[in-house]
Scaffold this motif. Structure first.
Motif, PDB file in Angstrom:
ATOM      1  N   GLY A   1       3.018  -0.569   7.882  1.00 12.10           N
ATOM      2  CA  GLY A   1       4.289  -0.554   8.599  1.00 12.10           C
ATOM      3  C   GLY A   1       4.426   0.533   9.635  1.00 12.10           C
ATOM      4  O   GLY A   1       5.539   0.823  10.096  1.00 12.10           O
ATOM      5  N   GLU A   2       3.303   1.159  10.043  1.00 13.23           N
ATOM      6  CA  GLU A   2       3.371   2.204  11.056  1.00 13.23           C
ATOM      7  C   GLU A   2       3.848   1.625  12.396  1.00 13.23           C
ATOM      8  O   GLU A   2       3.554   0.479  12.738  1.00 13.23           O
ATOM      9  N   ASP A   3       4.592   2.422  13.151  1.00 10.33           N
ATOM     10  CA  ASP A   3       5.073   2.016  14.467  1.00 10.33           C
ATOM     11  C   ASP A   3       3.898   1.969  15.440  1.00 10.33           C
ATOM     12  O   ASP A   3       3.232   2.983  15.667  1.00 10.33           O
ATOM     13  N   PRO A   4       3.594   0.794  16.037  1.00  7.60           N
ATOM     14  CA  PRO A   4       2.470   0.716  16.973  1.00  7.60           C
ATOM     15  C   PRO A   4       2.604   1.675  18.151  1.00  7.60           C
ATOM     16  O   PRO A   4       1.594   2.099  18.726  1.00  7.60           O
ATOM     17  N   ARG A   5       3.845   2.041  18.504  1.00  5.10           N
ATOM     18  CA  ARG A   5       4.020   2.984  19.615  1.00  5.10           C
ATOM     19  C   ARG A   5       3.482   4.370  19.249  1.00  5.10           C
ATOM     20  O   ARG A   5       2.953   5.071  20.109  1.00  5.10           O
ATOM     21  N   PHE A   6       3.643   4.755  17.985  1.00  4.98           N
ATOM     22  CA  PHE A   6       3.053   6.011  17.542  1.00  4.98           C
ATOM     23  C   PHE A   6       1.537   5.950  17.670  1.00  4.98           C
ATOM     24  O   PHE A   6       0.898   6.899  18.137  1.00  4.98           O
ATOM     25  N   LEU A   7       0.960   4.817  17.286  1.00  3.05           N
ATOM     26  CA  LEU A   7      -0.492   4.666  17.384  1.00  3.05           C
ATOM     27  C   LEU A   7      -0.943   4.650  18.842  1.00  3.05           C
ATOM     28  O   LEU A   7      -1.989   5.217  19.179  1.00  3.05           O
ATOM     29  N   ALA A   8      -0.160   4.009  19.726  1.00  4.15           N
ATOM     30  CA  ALA A   8      -0.505   4.001  21.150  1.00  4.15           C
ATOM     31  C   ALA A   8      -0.525   5.422  21.706  1.00  4.15           C
ATOM     32  O   ALA A   8      -1.414   5.785  22.498  1.00  4.15           O
ATOM     33  N   ARG A   9       0.440   6.215  21.294  1.00  2.21           N
ATOM     34  CA  ARG A   9       0.493   7.609  21.750  1.00  2.21           C
ATOM     35  C   ARG A   9      -0.714   8.388  21.249  1.00  2.21           C
ATOM     36  O   ARG A   9      -1.340   9.142  22.007  1.00  2.21           O
ATOM     37  N   ARG A  10      -1.061   8.208  19.974  1.00  2.58           N
ATOM     38  CA  ARG A  10      -2.181   8.943  19.420  1.00  2.58           C
ATOM     39  C   ARG A  10      -3.521   8.494  20.019  1.00  2.58           C
ATOM     40  O   ARG A  10      -4.426   9.301  20.221  1.00  2.58           O
ATOM     41  N   ILE A  11      -3.658   7.206  20.288  1.00  4.30           N
ATOM     42  CA  ILE A  11      -4.891   6.711  20.903  1.00  4.30           C
ATOM     43  C   ILE A  11      -5.064   7.327  22.286  1.00  4.30           C
ATOM     44  O   ILE A  11      -6.167   7.723  22.679  1.00  4.30           O
TER      45      ILE A  11
ATOM     46  N   ALA B   1       0.842  -1.194   0.000  1.00  7.78           N
ATOM     47  CA  ALA B   1       0.000   0.000   0.000  1.00  7.78           C
ATOM     48  C   ALA B   1       0.880   1.248   0.000  1.00  7.78           C
ATOM     49  O   ALA B   1       1.974   1.265   0.580  1.00  7.78           O
ATOM     50  N   GLN B   2       0.391   2.294  -0.658  1.00  9.86           N
ATOM     51  CA  GLN B   2       1.135   3.548  -0.710  1.00  9.86           C
ATOM     52  C   GLN B   2       1.046   4.228   0.649  1.00  9.86           C
ATOM     53  O   GLN B   2      -0.033   4.552   1.125  1.00  9.86           O
ATOM     54  N   TYR B   3       2.197   4.415   1.265  1.00  8.49           N
ATOM     55  CA  TYR B   3       2.206   4.995   2.614  1.00  8.49           C
ATOM     56  C   TYR B   3       3.610   5.471   2.916  1.00  8.49           C
ATOM     57  O   TYR B   3       4.579   4.753   2.729  1.00  8.49           O
ATOM     58  N   ASP B   4       3.709   6.699   3.366  1.00  8.73           N
ATOM     59  CA  ASP B   4       4.982   7.298   3.739  1.00  8.73           C
ATOM     60  C   ASP B   4       4.841   7.787   5.171  1.00  8.73           C
ATOM     61  O   ASP B   4       4.034   8.663   5.451  1.00  8.73           O
ATOM     62  N   LYS B   5       5.621   7.231   6.076  1.00 13.05           N
ATOM     63  CA  LYS B   5       5.459   7.570   7.491  1.00 13.05           C
ATOM     64  C   LYS B   5       5.657   9.048   7.771  1.00 13.05           C
ATOM     65  O   LYS B   5       5.172   9.558   8.777  1.00 13.05           O
ATOM     66  N   GLY B   6       6.377   9.724   6.910  1.00 10.35           N
ATOM     67  CA  GLY B   6       6.584  11.150   7.132  1.00 10.35           C
ATOM     68  C   GLY B   6       5.848  12.019   6.141  1.00 10.35           C
ATOM     69  O   GLY B   6       6.056  13.223   6.109  1.00 10.35           O
ATOM     70  N   GLY B   7       5.000  11.417   5.318  1.00  8.25           N
ATOM     71  CA  GLY B   7       4.373  12.163   4.250  1.00  8.25           C
ATOM     72  C   GLY B   7       2.882  12.349   4.427  1.00  8.25           C
ATOM     73  O   GLY B   7       2.304  12.120   5.484  1.00  8.25           O
ATOM     74  N   ASP B   8       2.274  12.741   3.299  1.00  7.72           N
ATOM     75  CA  ASP B   8       0.867  13.106   3.322  1.00  7.72           C
ATOM     76  C   ASP B   8      -0.026  11.924   3.682  1.00  7.72           C
ATOM     77  O   ASP B   8      -1.011  12.072   4.406  1.00  7.72           O
TER      78      ASP B   8
ATOM     79  N   TYR C   1      -0.417  11.388   7.442  1.00  9.93           N
ATOM     80  CA  TYR C   1      -1.299  12.334   8.137  1.00  9.93           C
ATOM     81  C   TYR C   1      -2.757  12.149   7.725  1.00  9.93           C
ATOM     82  O   TYR C   1      -3.666  12.365   8.524  1.00  9.93           O
ATOM     83  N   ASN C   2      -2.991  11.747   6.493  1.00  9.59           N
ATOM     84  CA  ASN C   2      -4.359  11.471   6.069  1.00  9.59           C
ATOM     85  C   ASN C   2      -4.969  10.321   6.855  1.00  9.59           C
ATOM     86  O   ASN C   2      -6.119  10.373   7.286  1.00  9.59           O
ATOM     87  N   LEU C   3      -4.185   9.254   7.042  1.00 14.82           N
ATOM     88  CA  LEU C   3      -4.720   8.077   7.727  1.00 14.82           C
ATOM     89  C   LEU C   3      -4.889   8.312   9.215  1.00 14.82           C
ATOM     90  O   LEU C   3      -5.868   7.862   9.818  1.00 14.82           O
ATOM     91  N   ILE C   4      -3.961   9.022   9.847  1.00 21.71           N
ATOM     92  CA  ILE C   4      -4.123   9.274  11.280  1.00 21.71           C
ATOM     93  C   ILE C   4      -5.293  10.223  11.503  1.00 21.71           C
ATOM     94  O   ILE C   4      -6.017  10.126  12.504  1.00 21.71           O
ATOM     95  N   SER C   5      -5.528  11.131  10.553  1.00 23.20           N
ATOM     96  CA  SER C   5      -6.697  12.006  10.644  1.00 23.20           C
ATOM     97  C   SER C   5      -7.977  11.190  10.532  1.00 23.20           C
ATOM     98  O   SER C   5      -8.948  11.413  11.270  1.00 23.20           O
ATOM     99  N   ALA C   6      -7.987  10.234   9.600  1.00 18.83           N
ATOM    100  CA  ALA C   6      -9.169   9.378   9.438  1.00 18.83           C
ATOM    101  C   ALA C   6      -9.413   8.551  10.694  1.00 18.83           C
ATOM    102  O   ALA C   6     -10.564   8.375  11.128  1.00 18.83           O
ATOM    103  N   LEU C   7      -8.343   8.039  11.296  1.00 12.12           N
ATOM    104  CA  LEU C   7      -8.478   7.258  12.530  1.00 12.12           C
ATOM    105  C   LEU C   7      -9.043   8.115  13.656  1.00 12.12           C
ATOM    106  O   LEU C   7      -9.988   7.717  14.355  1.00 12.12           O
ATOM    107  N   HIS C   8      -8.477   9.294  13.841  1.00  8.92           N
ATOM    108  CA  HIS C   8      -8.894  10.169  14.944  1.00  8.92           C
ATOM    109  C   HIS C   8     -10.358  10.579  14.775  1.00  8.92           C
ATOM    110  O   HIS C   8     -11.144  10.544  15.735  1.00  8.92           O
TER     111      HIS C   8
END
Length: 437
Positions: free
Chosen positions: A278-288, A239-246, A249-256
């Motif tokens: 391939g997102e770091d689960p720790r980043f997701l834990a922080r955002r949750i 899947a097209q995904y850049d941990k530091g790119g657009d 931020y689109n996906l974390i916005s959709a999640l939030h």
């Protein structure tokens, strides 16, 4: 390194050509998809009809036709087509491109300069295009997979029109597959279900689909393959995904926003999408955990603890087992009552604190450890709340020149319903104390 595209072609006709190159459209009407850009009433359609093509930035994912459309625009407007990549092009190369364009202009030939990955140029290099765009030496067509608002200079954007190219739909990919079959003069050796799986593997990328088709067509099979046989032979495209790119931020916005909208199913989907990418689960834990603080707050004080415990569980178990704990926390906060009461109150308090500067607290709530401080009135008139009726003195604790402010307004949801009653109770007592004095 400058890659100058010669429309006459410098590759012999006998040389083998990839399928994607053989199926490259020859006119804009042959382009599959992108009707929102190429249609008669769409931006490019209107520009070409009026004969007033301006500089353009194509923004979209890979494999949706950015390079092809740029090349065909040059044909449609009789401009000389020059293609460079920001990855391989330095300042000396750019100077050569501009000088060649100036020479062409003197002979009456315009230049359409296509810059792939234009966001890779730094700000100074981007500024270098401006004078040549303004005097008509070049018509710039840039292509980027990154958000131009963040990656391109404001001056460059102000002189260009940003056109968004979209991922190809399943129907558009199917049309592309049919063209490939006509070109190769045979059908894909796939069952209907595996054919649909092949289109899904392309993930909206036309070039990726044609590369996959070329692989499938090279196989020697005695009967059409089912989905299991296909997936054993082909790996699903990442899947097209850049941990530091657009995309990040689109996906974390959709999640939030899915959590805020109390939709656990959508929240789990975007959570899974990020993990698969391939997102770091720790980043997701922080955002949750942040979601619990920002969007639930005191409507369910336990939500923050649930998130922190799931984070700790992940740290103990690791992947993939620990990700289930994060998923449980995600579902919990999606279904929890929502309140941003404290969040709003906190921001309002910060604004007030910045505005009021260095106002001193009222003297009656200042400690007076020295006689000098007592002489200055520190601590005078302080009412000890435990000695007051109802354990509440009702004194004003804001600076004397500021007056009382109300920042926190509880919502009528979850635990904050009880807090709203407490706020109202103390407001009533405070009004009674003020009336007595």
């Amino acid at each position: 390194m400058v890659d100058l595209f010669d429309r006459s072609g410098d590759v012999p006709d006998t040389a083998p050509r990839p399928l994607a190159d053989r199926l490259r459209p020859q006119v804009l009407g042959d382009v599959i998809g992108q009707a929102q850009v190429l249609g008669p009433e769409a931006p490019l359609g209107v520009m070409l009809e009026a004969g007033t093509l301006g500089s353009i930035i194509f923004w979209g994912p890979p494999g949706v036709g950015k390079t092809t459309i740029a090349r065909l625009l040059a044909d449609a407007t009789d401009l000389h087509f020059v293609q460079i990549s920001a990855i391989f092009t330095g300042v000396p190369d750019l100077r050569k491109v501009f000088e060649a364009a100036k020479l062409r202009r003197r002979t009456g030939q315009g230049t359409l300069l296509f810059v792939d990955e234009i966001h890779r140029f730094n700000k100074a290099q981007q500024d270098g295009f401006l004078p040549h765009m303004e005097d008509g030496t070049i018509l710039l067509v840039g292509a980027t997979t990154e958000n131009p608002s963040f990656e391109l200079n404001a001056a460059l954007l102000s002189r260009s029109q940003v056109l968004v190219l979209e991922r190809l739909s399943p129907d558009e990919l199917e049309l592309m597959a049919q063209r490939a079959e006509n070109e190769l003069d045979r059908k894909l050796p796939l069952e209907a279900s595996s054919r649909a799986a092949l289109l899904e593997m392309a993930d909206g990328d036309g070039r990726a689909l044609l590369n996959l088709i070329e692989q499938v067509m090279s196989w020697r099979v005695s009967a059409p393959l089912d989905t299991d046989a296909l997936t054993k032979r082909l790996m699903k495209r990442a899947a097209q995904y850049d941990k530091g790119g657009d995309g990040h931020y689109n996906l974390i916005s959709a999640l939030h926003k899915s959590v805020r909208g109390s939709d656990p199913d959508a929240a789990l989907y975007w959570f899974a999408r990020m993990l698969e990418a391939g997102e770091d689960p720790r980043f997701l834990a922080r955002r949750i955990t942040r979601m619990a603080v920002e969007d639930i707050g005191l409507a369910d004080p336990q939500a923050q603890s649930v998130c922190l415990q799931s984070w700790e569980t992940y740290e103990r178990l690791g992947s993939p087992e620990g990700e289930l704990a994060l998923a449980q926390a995600l579902v919990y906060i999606a279904l929890a009552p929502k309140s941003n009461g404290v969040y709003v109150a906190y921001k309002a308090a910060r604004v007030a604190a910045k505005k009021t500067g260095s106002l001193m607290p009222p003297k009656h709530i200042l400690n007076a450890p020295t006689s000098l401080m007592k002489d200055q009135g520190y601590g005078t008139g302080y009412a000890y709340d435990h000695d007051a009726e109802d354990g509440f003195s009702g004194q004003d604790y804001f600076p004397e020149d500021m007056g009382r402010h109300s920042f926190y307004t509880p919502v009528e949801r979850g635990f904050e319903r009880d807090l709203a009653k407490r706020v109202a109770y103390f407001a009533k007592l405070r009004a009674r104390r003020e009336a007595d004095t």
